[in-house]
Design a protein around this motif. Sequence first.
Motif, mmCIF file in Angstrom:
data_model
loop_
_atom_site.group_PDB
_atom_site.id
_atom_site.type_symbol
_atom_site.label_atom_id
_atom_site.label_comp_id
_atom_site.label_asym_id
_atom_site.label_seq_id
_atom_site.Cartn_x
_atom_site.Cartn_y
_atom_site.Cartn_z
ATOM 1 N N THR A 1 6.872 -4.321 -16.815
ATOM 2 C CA THR A 1 8.234 -4.789 -16.549
ATOM 3 C C THR A 1 8.828 -4.031 -15.366
ATOM 4 O O THR A 1 9.456 -4.633 -14.487
ATOM 5 N N HIS A 2 8.599 -2.743 -15.330
ATOM 6 C CA HIS A 2 9.099 -1.910 -14.222
ATOM 7 C C HIS A 2 8.509 -2.363 -12.889
ATOM 8 O O HIS A 2 9.230 -2.516 -11.902
ATOM 9 N N ASN A 3 7.200 -2.593 -12.847
ATOM 10 C CA ASN A 3 6.558 -3.033 -11.605
ATOM 11 C C ASN A 3 6.993 -4.433 -11.206
ATOM 12 O O ASN A 3 7.094 -4.733 -10.017
ATOM 13 N N ARG A 4 7.264 -5.289 -12.171
ATOM 14 C CA ARG A 4 7.771 -6.634 -11.849
ATOM 15 C C ARG A 4 9.114 -6.539 -11.125
ATOM 16 O O ARG A 4 9.359 -7.251 -10.165
ATOM 17 N N ILE A 5 9.956 -5.644 -11.574
ATOM 18 C CA ILE A 5 11.257 -5.457 -10.935
ATOM 19 C C ILE A 5 11.065 -4.966 -9.504
ATOM 20 O O ILE A 5 11.698 -5.471 -8.564
ATOM 21 N N ILE A 6 10.190 -3.985 -9.329
ATOM 22 C CA ILE A 6 9.924 -3.442 -7.993
ATOM 23 C C ILE A 6 9.363 -4.529 -7.079
ATOM 24 O O ILE A 6 9.796 -4.686 -5.935
ATOM 25 N N ALA B 1 0.837 -1.205 0.000
ATOM 26 C CA ALA B 1 0.000 0.000 0.000
ATOM 27 C C ALA B 1 0.871 1.253 0.000
ATOM 28 O O ALA B 1 0.578 2.226 -0.718
ATOM 29 N N ARG B 2 1.948 1.248 0.781
ATOM 30 C CA ARG B 2 2.870 2.397 0.811
ATOM 31 C C ARG B 2 3.495 2.643 -0.555
ATOM 32 O O ARG B 2 3.769 3.779 -0.930
ATOM 33 N N LEU B 3 3.723 1.556 -1.300
ATOM 34 C CA LEU B 3 4.313 1.682 -2.636
ATOM 35 C C LEU B 3 3.265 1.976 -3.707
ATOM 36 O O LEU B 3 3.608 2.191 -4.867
ATOM 37 N N GLY B 4 1.993 1.956 -3.339
ATOM 38 C CA GLY B 4 0.930 2.260 -4.296
ATOM 39 C C GLY B 4 0.372 1.056 -5.034
ATOM 40 O O GLY B 4 -0.394 1.210 -5.976
ATOM 41 N N PHE B 5 0.737 -0.151 -4.613
ATOM 42 C CA PHE B 5 0.201 -1.358 -5.246
ATOM 43 C C PHE B 5 -1.101 -1.750 -4.555
ATOM 44 O O PHE B 5 -1.107 -2.093 -3.375
ATOM 45 N N THR B 6 -2.193 -1.672 -5.287
ATOM 46 C CA THR B 6 -3.496 -2.011 -4.715
ATOM 47 C C THR B 6 -4.236 -3.064 -5.530
ATOM 48 O O THR B 6 -5.232 -3.602 -5.069
#
Length: 66
Positions: free
Chosen positions: A47-52, A22-27
């Motif tokens: 791809t960017h979110n997969r890395i994160i 949630a802090r990272l904005g993944f909902t």
Amino acid sequence: MIQHLYFIVNLQDALQFSHGLARLGFTHYYLVPRGNQVAFVFERTSTHNRIILKRFFGADGVSPHI
């Protein structure tokens, strides 16, 4: 075909991971119970979110989890 990205964590750690996401904005994910574990399942991740996410869950081979 949609590829799902999923990470399995201990039930005791699931709330901590949920707050961190949630802090990272993944909902946009859902949880699947697996006995004493929980799977965090993500659909349609860039791809960017997969890395994160891999780094966040410690699945990048380098970073420790939270």
